[in-house]
Scaffold this active site. Structure first.
Site, PDB file in Angstrom:
ATOM      1  N   HIS A 235      -1.898   1.924   2.574  1.00 16.41           N
ATOM      2  CA  HIS A 235      -2.332   0.737   2.403  1.00 16.41           C
ATOM      3  C   HIS A 235      -3.747   0.589   2.811  1.00 16.41           C
ATOM      4  O   HIS A 235      -4.257   1.156   3.697  1.00 16.41           O
ATOM      5  CB  HIS A 235      -1.452  -0.102   3.375  1.00 16.41           C
ATOM      6  CG  HIS A 235      -1.354  -1.603   2.996  1.00 16.41           C
ATOM      7  ND1 HIS A 235      -0.515  -2.113   2.272  1.00 16.41           N
ATOM      8  CD2 HIS A 235      -2.245  -2.682   3.300  1.00 16.41           C
ATOM      9  CE1 HIS A 235      -0.733  -3.509   2.117  1.00 16.41           C
ATOM     10  NE2 HIS A 235      -1.663  -3.804   2.672  1.00 16.41           N
TER      11      HIS A 235
ATOM     12  N   SER B  80      -0.464  -8.144   9.452  1.00  8.89           N
ATOM     13  CA  SER B  80       0.091  -8.174   7.853  1.00  8.89           C
ATOM     14  C   SER B  80       0.119  -6.833   7.374  1.00  8.89           C
ATOM     15  O   SER B  80       1.317  -6.755   6.497  1.00  8.89           O
ATOM     16  CB  SER B  80      -1.024  -8.869   7.066  1.00  8.89           C
ATOM     17  OG  SER B  80      -1.085  -8.851   5.934  1.00  8.89           O
TER      18      SER B  80
ATOM     19  N   ARG C 209      -4.183 -17.670   4.734  1.00  3.49           N
ATOM     20  CA  ARG C 209      -5.457 -17.116   5.269  1.00  3.49           C
ATOM     21  C   ARG C 209      -6.607 -16.744   4.268  1.00  3.49           C
ATOM     22  O   ARG C 209      -7.719 -16.901   4.605  1.00  3.49           O
ATOM     23  CB  ARG C 209      -5.106 -15.585   5.892  1.00  3.49           C
ATOM     24  CG  ARG C 209      -4.215 -15.448   7.109  1.00  3.49           C
ATOM     25  CD  ARG C 209      -3.795 -14.135   7.593  1.00  3.49           C
ATOM     26  NE  ARG C 209      -4.804 -13.275   7.800  1.00  3.49           N
ATOM     27  CZ  ARG C 209      -4.679 -12.001   7.037  1.00  3.49           C
ATOM     28  NH1 ARG C 209      -3.459 -11.420   7.076  1.00  3.49           N
ATOM     29  NH2 ARG C 209      -5.923 -11.156   7.486  1.00  3.49           N
TER      30      ARG C 209
ATOM     31  N   LYS D  27       4.506  -4.975   6.347  1.00  2.00           N
ATOM     32  CA  LYS D  27       4.850  -4.761   5.034  1.00  2.00           C
ATOM     33  C   LYS D  27       5.157  -3.211   4.840  1.00  2.00           C
ATOM     34  O   LYS D  27       6.182  -3.051   4.531  1.00  2.00           O
ATOM     35  CB  LYS D  27       3.772  -4.847   3.935  1.00  2.00           C
ATOM     36  CG  LYS D  27       3.302  -6.396   3.978  1.00  2.00           C
ATOM     37  CD  LYS D  27       2.599  -6.688   2.583  1.00  2.00           C
ATOM     38  CE  LYS D  27       1.073  -6.106   2.918  1.00  2.00           C
ATOM     39  NZ  LYS D  27       0.460  -7.346   3.494  1.00  2.00           N
TER      40      LYS D  27
ATOM     41  N   ASP E 287       4.898 -12.729   5.766  1.00  2.00           N
ATOM     42  CA  ASP E 287       3.551 -12.272   5.532  1.00  2.00           C
ATOM     43  C   ASP E 287       3.056 -12.850   4.024  1.00  2.00           C
ATOM     44  O   ASP E 287       1.858 -13.402   4.091  1.00  2.00           O
ATOM     45  CB  ASP E 287       3.577 -10.894   5.345  1.00  2.00           C
ATOM     46  CG  ASP E 287       1.992 -10.096   4.942  1.00  2.00           C
ATOM     47  OD1 ASP E 287       1.073 -10.499   5.689  1.00  2.00           O
ATOM     48  OD2 ASP E 287       1.968  -9.727   3.852  1.00  2.00           O
TER      49      ASP E 287
END
Ligand code: URA
Length: 434
Positions: free
Chosen positions: A82, A183, A168, A187, A161
């Site tokens: 990520h 966040s 956001r 995930k 999220d």
């Protein structure tokens, strides 16, 4: 408990309890707390911060707002990567098929564009038909039988999220270490990954502007991963200039396809090979990074990574003819080079200016319901340290009209600087935290 009291408590700089955080997150996921209260709370968190304990509680509450996948018995070990968000960062589209083609299952839950950064879901949706809205069962089936899946947060997985992320993006509340850490990690935890490679971007085009902030975010995410029994490695990588050459959704997909075919930009290819190598080590497909690197390079050379990408597109309903014939992607109405107004060594190719401009051109959103234009964007031809002659193409704009072209031309040029003396190229990576 009332949402307004939790907002006031954070506004007044007090620490929230795990119960309060859970109440707020569940209310948000069930749409019981309206957008304006979620936005006000996110701003209070951005301004006043959270303790590590609050951030951990927030991460777990978001992960538990839907199903948390337990993949034991489904795949031997699942790894994921990520990025914390950058400009021109299409690494997932290359690293994940490479790794999956080496026999390591990858189940990826990605995000959309956030602020000035692009999002993998928006990019992959440039391919007509590609479905990122998968149920938990579909996610598991694709992971088990196909070894690669790319999905967004859904009603099933980390739904809180999805809600918070979209708000956001359009309320100026992205740049917050607790909000980014929770966040990203929620995930990863919900998606069931046992091994996680975090690509933590540092520089003007990242949310972490300096190494110290990036280290703080990395340490926090590694610690949250440890608490949840996951193996986590954080790579701190440069984001002062765009990664690769393409910025903008379908332009980036095309660059990812080129890279999987072995003809992508050198910096981006190197970046993907490094991320893929760390994933292969975490997933126990290689004993060390050197061995992993050879495996990943072979997956490009043999075409196995590209084949895996084709399969991914096909399995999720995408039109594979776009992968085979990328010239099919719709082209923006105005495509034109911008020439260098000076000769010299490039000392600045500012990722933030380029990222913000691409959003203004239509590649990102100003309001959460905005549709994005997949065809617009920028191709950057040289990088910091390269010598350019006056009159040589500096970047190519793919714009929706002449006004957008001209505004983008001026804005992006303001992010360039030339030097008469040699400039060092920027590093790709700064350090590794595990
Ligand atoms: N990626 C995410 O998933 N969330 C963030 O907040 C930033 C990057």
């Amino acid at each position: 408990m009332r949402a307004v009291d939790i907002i006031i408590k954070k506004r007044d700089k007090h620490e929230l309890t795990a119960e309060e955080i859970k109440f707020f997150v569940n209310g948000m996921a069930r749409n019981e707390i309206p957008d304006y209260q979620v936005s006000a709370w996110a701003m209070a968190v951005l301004l006043n911060g959270m303790t590590d304990q609050e951030t951990t509680d927030l991460t777990l509450a978001i992960a538990n707002s839907g199903e948390v996948l337990d993949l034991t018995g489904i795949v031997p070990i699942e790894v994921d990567k990520h990025s914390t968000g950058g400009v021109g960062d299409k690494t997932t589209l290359v690293a994940e098929p490479l790794v999956a083609s080496c026999g390591l299952p990858v189940g990826k839950m990605s995000g959309r564009g956030l602020g000035f950064t692009g999002g993998t879901l928006d990019k992959i949706e440039s391919i007509p038909g590609f479905n990122v809205n998968l149920t938990q069962n579909e996610f598991i089936r694709l992971l088990k039988y196909e070894g690669l899946v790319l999905a967004g947060q859904s009603g099933d997985l980390a739904p809180a999220d999805g809600k918070l992320y979209a708000l956001r993006d359009v309320t100026g509340t992205v740049q917050s270490i607790p909000l980014i850490a929770s966040s990203v990690m929620s995930k990863k935890i919900a998606g069931g990954a046992r091994g996680i490679v975090l690509d933590v971007k540092v520089g003007t085009g990242a949310f972490m502007k300096n190494l110290e902030e990036a280290r703080q975010l990395s340490r926090l995410m590694v610690a949250i991963g440890k608490l949840s029994n996951r193996r986590v490695v954080a790579l701190l990588s440069d984001m002062n200039q765009p990664l690769g050459k393409a910025v903008g959704n379908s332009l980036e997909v095309k660059e990812a396809i080129d890279t999987l075919k072995g003809v992508g930009p050198a910096d981006f290819t190197e970046h993907c090979l490094t991320v893929a190598s760390h994933m292969l080590v975490l997933g126990e497909k290689a004993g060390d990074l050197d061995a992993a690197r050879i495996i990943a390079e072979n997956a490009i050379r043999s075409g196995a990574g590209f084949e895996q990408f084709r399969k991914l597109v096909k399995n999720q309903g995408g039109d594979v003819s776009y992968v085979d014939h990328p010239e099919k992607f719709p082209v923006a109405p105005v495509v034109r080079d911008v020439l260098s107004p000076e000769s010299g060594y490039l000392s600045r190719v500012d990722a933030l200016t380029i990222g913000e401009t691409s959003v203004e051109m239509g590649a990102g959103r100003a309001k959460k319901e905005d549709l994005i234009d997949h065809s617009v964007g920028i191709i950057v031809h040289q990088k910091v340290g390269d010598f350019v002659e006056k009159g040589q193409p500096l970047f190519t704009l793919h714009a929706k009209d002449e006004i957008s072209f001209e505004t983008a031309r001026q804005r992006i040029l303001s992010g360039y600087a030339w030097s008469s003396s040699k400039c060092e190229p920027l590093p790709l990576f700064y350090e590794v935290i595990q």
